[in-house]
Scaffold this motif. Structure first.
Motif, PDB file in Angstrom:
ATOM      1  N   LEU A 131     112.540 100.061 150.995  1.00 26.42           N
ATOM      2  CA  LEU A 131     114.175  99.246 150.846  1.00 26.42           C
ATOM      3  C   LEU A 131     114.245  99.819 150.007  1.00 26.42           C
ATOM      4  N   LEU A 132     114.433  99.222 147.998  1.00 24.07           N
ATOM      5  CA  LEU A 132     114.530  99.937 147.570  1.00 24.07           C
ATOM      6  C   LEU A 132     114.373 101.277 147.248  1.00 24.07           C
ATOM      7  N   MET A 133     113.314 101.478 147.095  1.00 29.32           N
ATOM      8  CA  MET A 133     113.419 103.089 147.021  1.00 29.32           C
ATOM      9  C   MET A 133     114.781 104.246 147.795  1.00 29.32           C
ATOM     10  N   ARG A 134     114.794 103.532 149.092  1.00 25.04           N
ATOM     11  CA  ARG A 134     116.208 104.253 149.787  1.00 25.04           C
ATOM     12  C   ARG A 134     117.291 103.797 149.742  1.00 25.04           C
ATOM     13  N   ILE A 135     117.518 102.348 148.665  1.00 26.80           N
ATOM     14  CA  ILE A 135     118.727 102.337 147.943  1.00 26.80           C
ATOM     15  C   ILE A 135     119.040 103.473 146.897  1.00 26.80           C
ATOM     16  N   THR A 136     117.908 103.587 146.222  1.00 27.56           N
ATOM     17  CA  THR A 136     117.616 104.322 145.080  1.00 27.56           C
ATOM     18  C   THR A 136     117.928 106.259 145.438  1.00 27.56           C
ATOM     19  N   ASP A 137     117.243 106.001 146.425  1.00 24.82           N
ATOM     20  CA  ASP A 137     117.576 107.277 147.039  1.00 24.82           C
ATOM     21  C   ASP A 137     119.707 107.653 147.377  1.00 24.82           C
ATOM     22  N   LEU A 138     119.823 106.102 148.105  1.00 30.02           N
ATOM     23  CA  LEU A 138     121.239 106.865 148.371  1.00 30.02           C
ATOM     24  C   LEU A 138     122.122 106.620 147.112  1.00 30.02           C
ATOM     25  N   PHE A 139     121.872 106.073 146.140  1.00 29.60           N
ATOM     26  CA  PHE A 139     122.504 106.063 144.651  1.00 29.60           C
ATOM     27  C   PHE A 139     121.965 107.432 144.138  1.00 29.60           C
ATOM     28  N   LEU A 140     121.363 107.995 144.337  1.00 30.33           N
ATOM     29  CA  LEU A 140     121.080 109.760 143.703  1.00 30.33           C
ATOM     30  C   LEU A 140     121.927 110.771 144.889  1.00 30.33           C
ATOM     31  N   ILE A 141     122.661 110.614 145.820  1.00 26.13           N
ATOM     32  CA  ILE A 141     123.175 111.728 146.530  1.00 26.13           C
ATOM     33  C   ILE A 141     124.407 111.044 146.610  1.00 26.13           C
ATOM     34  N   VAL A 142     125.004 110.573 146.137  1.00 25.29           N
ATOM     35  CA  VAL A 142     126.605 110.101 145.775  1.00 25.29           C
ATOM     36  C   VAL A 142     126.875 111.051 144.540  1.00 25.29           C
ATOM     37  N   ILE A 162     133.885 101.343 131.597  1.00 24.00           N
ATOM     38  CA  ILE A 162     133.201 102.888 131.971  1.00 24.00           C
ATOM     39  C   ILE A 162     131.222 102.509 131.783  1.00 24.00           C
ATOM     40  N   VAL A 163     131.022 101.036 130.606  1.00 20.63           N
ATOM     41  CA  VAL A 163     129.283 101.178 130.512  1.00 20.63           C
ATOM     42  C   VAL A 163     129.318 100.336 132.497  1.00 20.63           C
ATOM     43  N   PHE A 164     129.853  99.530 132.610  1.00 20.26           N
ATOM     44  CA  PHE A 164     129.439  99.070 133.716  1.00 20.26           C
ATOM     45  C   PHE A 164     129.239 100.106 135.566  1.00 20.26           C
ATOM     46  N   ALA A 165     130.640 101.416 135.179  1.00 20.62           N
ATOM     47  CA  ALA A 165     130.264 102.181 136.053  1.00 20.62           C
ATOM     48  C   ALA A 165     128.950 103.363 135.489  1.00 20.62           C
ATOM     49  N   LEU A 166     128.967 103.410 134.413  1.00 22.46           N
ATOM     50  CA  LEU A 166     127.487 104.165 134.168  1.00 22.46           C
ATOM     51  C   LEU A 166     126.474 103.318 134.471  1.00 22.46           C
ATOM     52  N   THR A 167     126.065 102.144 134.289  1.00 23.80           N
ATOM     53  CA  THR A 167     125.016 101.627 134.197  1.00 23.80           C
ATOM     54  C   THR A 167     124.612 101.564 136.355  1.00 23.80           C
ATOM     55  N   ALA A 168     125.988 101.439 136.769  1.00 25.38           N
ATOM     56  CA  ALA A 168     125.759 101.381 138.063  1.00 25.38           C
ATOM     57  C   ALA A 168     125.604 102.588 139.117  1.00 25.38           C
ATOM     58  N   LEU A 169     125.351 103.940 138.071  1.00 25.75           N
ATOM     59  CA  LEU A 169     124.497 105.025 139.150  1.00 25.75           C
ATOM     60  C   LEU A 169     123.606 105.374 138.007  1.00 25.75           C
ATOM     61  N   GLY A 170     123.560 105.327 136.728  1.00 26.23           N
ATOM     62  CA  GLY A 170     122.458 105.329 135.564  1.00 26.23           C
ATOM     63  C   GLY A 170     120.807 104.544 135.327  1.00 26.23           C
TER      64      GLY A 170
END
Length: 300
Positions: A131-142, A162-170
């Motif tokens: 489940l954690l990895m599928r959530i990770t994959d979801l973030f990767l395709i955004v 900006i730090v919060f936003a970049l961390t949320a996707l990084g």
């Protein structure tokens, strides 16, 4: 103490000794990588001059001389002045504090989040791990830049946002790498020994798995710094990043974009040069760490 307990302690002591020896060998191999070692010195100099800009910059931040206007580099103003008569070298050093701070904080937070999620997913496995990895994959395709722009616009274009936003996707890359490493480590003898003496799952992850991932995390963090600086510069250049009166290298690029094709085009070159040097230095450091960790060339 039982024989199994003694054997377990011997395994753990051997593991700790191996880690210390590996650390010394890693440092020796990294120092032998001349480009990475030189890049480390360059990055340290950039950190010192930018975060010490209050004492090192030749002029105070924002000091204007409207009568002077934009002038080319000279002995008094080594990188020239902008349209408001501000010393460009001073402005670049002060802007560097924002860009470098964003890069470092994003790298630290992304590494922390990615390591925690990746370690749990790899060690626990099963449905929670998948489940954690599928959530990770979801973030990767955004579409990252578009989502970053929306987040920053919604929360306000401040460095913290900006730090919060970049961390949320990084954090996604680090999470995947950590999970893969934990999957290969969790069945090792020293992990079985830790389980045998009754160590909790949390202790095994923190005390035994994560120390063996230190090199991988160092490489991932170095790459995260470079990615964060580039992403922040892109956002600022597009007008969604750091806003006046604060400046970053990206916002300086945005402000100087109008000088393309004019004699003041140097105002565009210098911030870009600082970004280029910083990103190259961080990437070379990452290459040096990678080669030091895997001298046989079997890179992760």
């Amino acid at each position: 103490m039982s024989g199994a307990g003694l054997a377990g302690n011997e395994e753990l002591l051997a593991e700790q000794g191996a880690q210390q020896g590996s650390a010394r060998q890693l440092l020796r191999r990294f120092r032998a990588h001349r480009l990475a070692f030189a890049s480390t010195i360059v990055l340290l100099v950039l950190l010192v001059v930018c975060f010490g800009a209050d004492w090192i910059a030749p002029f105070p931040q924002g000091k204007q001389d409207l009568l002077l206007g934009p002038t080319p580099p000279s002995l008094e103003h080594l990188l020239g002045t902008d349209e408001l008569g501000r010393d460009f070298l001073s402005e670049i050093l002060y802007a560097g504090r924002i860009s470098l701070a964003i890069g470092l904080f994003v790298a630290l937070l992304s590494t922390f989040v990615g390591t925690a999620l990746g370690a749990v997913a790899g060690y626990v496995g099963g449905t929670p791990g998948e489940l954690l990895m599928r959530i990770t994959d979801l973030f990767l395709i955004v579409p990252a830049i578009a989502l970053l722009a929306v987040i920053v616009q919604g929360l306000g274009p401040s460095p913290v946002t900006i730090v919060f936003a970049l961390t949320a996707l990084g954090w996604t890359y680090i999470a995947r790498v950590v999970r893969a490493q934990v999957l290969s480590l969790r069945e090792k003898d020293f992990i079985e020994a830790a389980r045998g003496i009754g160590a909790s799952n949390l202790r095994i992850i923190v005390s035994h798995l994560l120390p063996n991932l230190a090199g991988v995390l160092a490489v991932g963090m170095s790459l995260a710094v470079a990615s964060a600086i580039i992403a922040e510069s892109t956002l600022s250049f597009l007008g969604f990043g750091v806003q006046s009166p604060q400046t970053s290298w990206g916002s300086m690029l945005s402000q100087a974009a109008g000088y393309v094709g004019t004699p003041q085009v140097y105002l565009l070159y210098f911030p870009g040069l600082f970004i280029l040097v910083t990103v190259l230095a961080v990437n070379f450091i990452g290459d040096g760490l990678r080669d030091a960790l895997d001298p046989q060339g079997k890179h992760l």
